[in-house]
Design an enzyme around this catalytic site. Structure first.
Site, PDB file in Angstrom:
ATOM      1  N   CYS A   1       6.289  10.259 -21.319  1.00 22.78           N
ATOM      2  CA  CYS A   1       7.166  11.298 -21.861  1.00 22.78           C
ATOM      3  C   CYS A   1       8.567  10.954 -21.398  1.00 22.78           C
ATOM      4  O   CYS A   1       8.829   9.879 -20.865  1.00 22.78           O
ATOM      5  CB  CYS A   1       6.743  12.676 -21.356  1.00 22.78           C
TER       6      CYS A   1
ATOM      7  N   ARG B   1       1.067  16.462 -23.219  1.00 23.35           N
ATOM      8  CA  ARG B   1       0.484  15.419 -22.397  1.00 23.35           C
ATOM      9  C   ARG B   1      -0.261  16.004 -21.188  1.00 23.35           C
ATOM     10  O   ARG B   1      -1.198  15.405 -20.681  1.00 23.35           O
ATOM     11  CB  ARG B   1       1.494  14.398 -21.954  1.00 23.35           C
TER      12      ARG B   1
ATOM     13  N   LYS C   1       4.220  28.757 -16.220  1.00 23.01           N
ATOM     14  CA  LYS C   1       3.596  27.798 -17.164  1.00 23.01           C
ATOM     15  C   LYS C   1       2.660  26.869 -16.404  1.00 23.01           C
ATOM     16  O   LYS C   1       1.517  26.649 -16.816  1.00 23.01           O
ATOM     17  CB  LYS C   1       4.675  26.973 -17.843  1.00 23.01           C
ATOM     18  N   ASN C   2       3.122  26.340 -15.264  1.00 19.54           N
ATOM     19  CA  ASN C   2       2.357  25.304 -14.570  1.00 19.54           C
ATOM     20  C   ASN C   2       1.174  25.826 -13.774  1.00 19.54           C
ATOM     21  O   ASN C   2       0.438  25.047 -13.167  1.00 19.54           O
ATOM     22  CB  ASN C   2       3.287  24.464 -13.695  1.00 19.54           C
TER      23      ASN C   2
ATOM     24  N   ARG D   1       8.773  25.061 -24.858  1.00 22.02           N
ATOM     25  CA  ARG D   1       7.527  24.705 -24.157  1.00 22.02           C
ATOM     26  C   ARG D   1       7.386  25.496 -22.860  1.00 22.02           C
ATOM     27  O   ARG D   1       6.272  25.782 -22.422  1.00 22.02           O
ATOM     28  CB  ARG D   1       7.523  23.210 -23.817  1.00 22.02           C
TER      29      ARG D   1
ATOM     30  N   ARG E   1       4.427   8.425 -16.706  1.00 25.60           N
ATOM     31  CA  ARG E   1       3.447   9.481 -16.361  1.00 25.60           C
ATOM     32  C   ARG E   1       2.024   8.892 -16.243  1.00 25.60           C
ATOM     33  O   ARG E   1       1.134   9.218 -17.012  1.00 25.60           O
ATOM     34  CB  ARG E   1       3.475  10.615 -17.402  1.00 25.60           C
ATOM     35  N   PRO E   2       1.809   7.960 -15.327  1.00 24.77           N
ATOM     36  CA  PRO E   2       0.472   7.372 -15.173  1.00 24.77           C
ATOM     37  C   PRO E   2      -0.577   8.417 -14.780  1.00 24.77           C
ATOM     38  O   PRO E   2      -0.222   9.495 -14.294  1.00 24.77           O
ATOM     39  CB  PRO E   2       0.666   6.353 -14.051  1.00 24.77           C
ATOM     40  N   ILE E   3      -1.841   8.106 -15.015  1.00 19.42           N
ATOM     41  CA  ILE E   3      -2.926   9.002 -14.600  1.00 19.42           C
ATOM     42  C   ILE E   3      -3.944   8.259 -13.737  1.00 19.42           C
ATOM     43  O   ILE E   3      -5.111   8.655 -13.630  1.00 19.42           O
ATOM     44  CB  ILE E   3      -3.634   9.642 -15.826  1.00 19.42           C
ATOM     45  N   ASP E   4      -3.487   7.174 -13.094  1.00 22.65           N
ATOM     46  CA  ASP E   4      -4.410   6.373 -12.272  1.00 22.65           C
ATOM     47  C   ASP E   4      -5.052   7.187 -11.152  1.00 22.65           C
ATOM     48  O   ASP E   4      -6.233   7.012 -10.847  1.00 22.65           O
ATOM     49  CB  ASP E   4      -3.668   5.160 -11.690  1.00 22.65           C
TER      50      ASP E   4
ATOM     51  N   ASP F   1      11.400  20.033 -10.685  1.00 21.38           N
ATOM     52  CA  ASP F   1      11.693  20.769 -11.925  1.00 21.38           C
ATOM     53  C   ASP F   1      12.975  21.591 -11.808  1.00 21.38           C
ATOM     54  O   ASP F   1      13.526  22.022 -12.812  1.00 21.38           O
ATOM     55  CB  ASP F   1      10.530  21.714 -12.276  1.00 21.38           C
TER      56      ASP F   1
HETATM   57  C1  EPZ Z   1       3.222  18.708 -12.675  1.00 22.38           C
HETATM   58  O1  EPZ Z   1       3.212  17.493 -13.406  1.00 22.38           O
HETATM   59  C2  EPZ Z   1       4.085  19.655 -13.496  1.00 22.38           C
HETATM   60  N1  EPZ Z   1       3.489  19.859 -14.807  1.00 22.38           N
HETATM   61  C3  EPZ Z   1       5.485  19.075 -13.652  1.00 22.38           C
HETATM   62  O2  EPZ Z   1       6.273  20.052 -14.347  1.00 22.38           O
HETATM   63  C4  EPZ Z   1       6.085  18.861 -12.271  1.00 22.38           C
HETATM   64  O3  EPZ Z   1       7.346  18.256 -12.408  1.00 22.38           O
HETATM   65  C5  EPZ Z   1       5.153  17.952 -11.446  1.00 22.38           C
HETATM   66  O4  EPZ Z   1       3.831  18.526 -11.382  1.00 22.38           O
HETATM   67  C6  EPZ Z   1       5.657  17.765 -10.020  1.00 22.38           C
HETATM   68  O5  EPZ Z   1       5.744  19.002  -9.391  1.00 22.38           O
HETATM   69  C7  EPZ Z   1       2.471  20.744 -14.936  1.00 22.38           C
HETATM   70  O6  EPZ Z   1       2.014  21.347 -13.973  1.00 22.38           O
HETATM   71  C8  EPZ Z   1       1.924  20.951 -16.324  1.00 22.38           C
HETATM   72  P1  EPZ Z   1       2.354  14.839 -10.539  1.00 22.38           P
HETATM   73  P2  EPZ Z   1       2.180  16.307 -12.970  1.00 22.38           P
HETATM   74  O7  EPZ Z   1       1.008  14.336 -10.926  1.00 22.38           O
HETATM   75  O8  EPZ Z   1       0.898  16.892 -12.545  1.00 22.38           O
HETATM   76  C9  EPZ Z   1       3.057  10.156 -10.294  1.00 22.38           C
HETATM   77  C10 EPZ Z   1       7.721  20.877 -15.977  1.00 22.38           C
HETATM   78  O9  EPZ Z   1       8.918  20.661 -16.201  1.00 22.38           O
HETATM   79  N2  EPZ Z   1       1.634  10.041 -10.643  1.00 22.38           N
HETATM   80  O10 EPZ Z   1       2.525  15.591  -9.281  1.00 22.38           O
HETATM   81  O11 EPZ Z   1       2.177  15.295 -14.042  1.00 22.38           O
HETATM   82  C11 EPZ Z   1       3.881  10.631 -11.478  1.00 22.38           C
HETATM   83  O12 EPZ Z   1       4.227   9.536 -12.293  1.00 22.38           O
HETATM   84  C12 EPZ Z   1       6.787  19.726 -15.647  1.00 22.38           C
HETATM   85  O13 EPZ Z   1       7.194  22.024 -15.986  1.00 22.38           O
HETATM   86  C13 EPZ Z   1       1.020   8.793 -10.579  1.00 22.38           C
HETATM   87  O14 EPZ Z   1       1.647   7.790 -10.234  1.00 22.38           O
HETATM   88  O15 EPZ Z   1       2.961  15.727 -11.714  1.00 22.38           O
HETATM   89  C14 EPZ Z   1       5.074  11.253 -10.842  1.00 22.38           C
HETATM   90  O16 EPZ Z   1       6.003  10.228 -10.517  1.00 22.38           O
HETATM   91  C15 EPZ Z   1       7.493  18.382 -15.700  1.00 22.38           C
HETATM   92  N3  EPZ Z   1      -0.290   8.694 -10.922  1.00 22.38           N
HETATM   93  C16 EPZ Z   1       4.499  11.846  -9.565  1.00 22.38           C
HETATM   94  O17 EPZ Z   1       3.241  11.199  -9.326  1.00 22.38           O
HETATM   95  C17 EPZ Z   1      -1.024   9.776 -11.311  1.00 22.38           C
HETATM   96  O18 EPZ Z   1      -2.235   9.631 -11.588  1.00 22.38           O
HETATM   97  C18 EPZ Z   1       4.280  13.359  -9.637  1.00 22.38           C
HETATM   98  O19 EPZ Z   1       3.343  13.586 -10.613  1.00 22.38           O
HETATM   99  C19 EPZ Z   1      -0.378  11.039 -11.377  1.00 22.38           C
HETATM  100  C20 EPZ Z   1       0.952  11.148 -11.034  1.00 22.38           C
END
Ligand code: EPZ
Length: 418
Positions: free
Chosen positions: A116, A92, A22-23, A398, A121-124, A306
């Site tokens: 969620c 999201r 999926k990812n 999902r 889940r910030p996007i900064d 995960d």
């Molecule tokens: C991806 O999410 C995966 N989703 C997640 O899988 C997975 O848990 C995660 O990577 C970590 O491996 C998809 O690929 C669709 P991150 P993503 O950005 O990209 C913080 C599942 O179950 N962060 O690496 O959202 C964030 O809050 C899902 O399949 C910021 O602070 O993960 C988190 O604490 C769940 N600012 C950490 O980084 C940002 O701008 C990891 O997030 C972005 C992230």
């Protein structure tokens, strides 16, 4: 709402083929927007998140069709640059479309993805990186209004955290930018490598995929191509945990053992006998599992966050106490409360969860809290005495294709009730 009814205590035995990840499928589908013409994405899993991505592509004007596990995308008709709130709210991780839409059309409009079950889940990191590439982003009233004057310009971007999504957005925004982009502290997940494989086949010039330092030389045009999505490493761990908790044995096919190299030792510590060869993993489980001293989730190649919930479910009936430290998400223990309804003994304190193994679980009605938490409840239900009813299973749909059918094929007694 549909739910799963599980009759516990059936040992799992047999063979299961793992689906596409999926990812990886989600960012690759977003990337098809960048390629002129048609892309064939093979081994694309039948999941509601994938269906949501297809709806977004169609809304944007692409022609998308599915035949079996192959999704074909023709981006020639691309005529919009916004994602409606309904579609953003549905998934999201649609934020991964931002870089691709803006790079291809010069603008992008969507609502903030919002939080969620796993936290805010910030996007900064996404936004600051895209701004460094020259994107103008106005954040107001919960919306993102993005504009590119001319063409995005390559630069050096140092991520404070190796965010998977932010790395993907930078890759999608920079492959057709002017000049070179260097990503420092990039995510190293296999899904990043898979995305880069697809982009390179389309004509992108990327080096260092899967390493902390990735370099992208912008090109003018990308062209559609064929790509097969990598196997789903989290689905692999999920089935292994399902076999292990029932004392069963399983052969998993179409897998990449290397992708879960840091998970296998934890299963061996729990008493499982694991043999992995190219494309296959076989697991033979003990009658009673042993505890896993400590599981620390980390960015790849560390233990994947995960896989935390499925592994926690497995050790609820292990002999001894296991300790989990969740270092990636701020609140990823929502499944613990539901596991306790089945008789598990779990104490959570911030990022730490202590799981004291119990001799038996007993069936109950439990609610899925999120995708991997839902998988954990199914795993626990397989070993619980009596009947376990798992509700809110749209979370599971999902990210798992035909979960209950595959488990029944291995000897489980599960039925989906609409
Ligand atoms: C991806 O999410 C995966 N989703 C997640 O899988 C997975 O848990 C995660 O990577 C970590 O491996 C998809 O690929 C669709 P991150 P993503 O950005 O990209 C913080 C599942 O179950 N962060 O690496 O959202 C964030 O809050 C899902 O399949 C910021 O602070 O993960 C988190 O604490 C769940 N600012 C950490 O980084 C940002 O701008 C990891 O997030 C972005 C992230």
């Amino acid at each position: 709402m549909s739910r799963l009814i599980i009759e516990g205590n059936h040992r799992l035995n047999g063979t299961v083929s793992i689906n596409g990840a999926k990812n990886s499928a989600l960012p690759v589908l977003a990337a098809t927007l960048l390629a002129r013409g048609t892309s064939e994405i093979h081994n694309c899993p039948l999941l509601s998140d994938v269906a949501a991505s297809v709806r977004i592509l169609r809304y944007l004007g692409c022609t998308v069709s599915r035949s079996g596990s192959c999704v074909t995308v023709d981006s020639l008709g691309l005529c919009r640059s916004d994602i409606p709130d309904t579609l953003m709210r549905e998934m999201r991780s649609s934020i991964v479309f931002l870089g691709a839409i803006a790079a291809r059309t010069g603008e992008a409009h969507m609502s903030f993805p919002g939080g969620c079950e796993l936290g805010t889940r910030p996007i900064d990191l996404h936004l600051s990186a895209l701004r460094q590439l020259g994107m103008e982003i106005i954040e107001e009233r919960g919306r993102l209004e993005c504009k590119v004057n001319g063409r995005l310009k390559g630069t050096t971007i140092a991520l404070s955290f190796p965010s998977v999504g932010a790395t993907e957005n930078i890759l999608l925004a920079s492959v057709t930018a002017e000049g070179t982009t260097s990503i420092l502290n990039a995510a190293r997940e296999p899904e990043i490598i898979d995305l880069c494989k697809y982009l390179s086949r389309c004509g992108a010039r990327i080096s260092g995929a899967g390493e902390s330092a990735v370099t992208v030389e912008g090109v003018d045009t990308l062209y559609g191509c064929s790509h097969a999505v990598m196997p789903d490493r989290i689905e692999t761990v999920t089935y292994m945990a399902a076999a292990a908790i029932t004392g069963g044995s399983l052969v998993l096919k179409s897998v990449n053992p290397e992708h879960i190299a840091t998970v296998l030792p934890a299963f061996e510590e729990a008493g499982c006998n694991i043999i992995s060869s190219d494309g296959e993993i076989s697991i033979v489980s003990p009658k009673r599992l042993h505890r896993i001293r400590s599981v620390r989730t980390m960015p790849y190649p560390g233990f994947p966050t995960d896989a935390q919930a499925p592994t926690m479910a497995m050790v609820t009936v292990a002999d001894g106490t296991s300790v989990f430290i969740e270092n990636i998400f701020e609140s990823r223990y929502k499944h613990a409360g539901e596991l306790m309804r089945l008789g598990a003994r779990i104490k959570t304190e911030g990022r730490v969860a202590v799981v004291e193994g119990v001799p038996r679980l007993s069936g109950a009605q439990v609610d899925c809290t999120d995708l991997r938490g839902g998988a954990a409840l199914v795993i626990a239900g397989l070993a619980a005495d009596g009947i376990t009813e798992v509700t809110q299973i749209h979370h599971i749909d999902r990210g798992y294709e035909k979960l209950e059918q595959n488990l029944c094929g291995l000897g489980a007694a599960i039925k989906r009730v609409e």
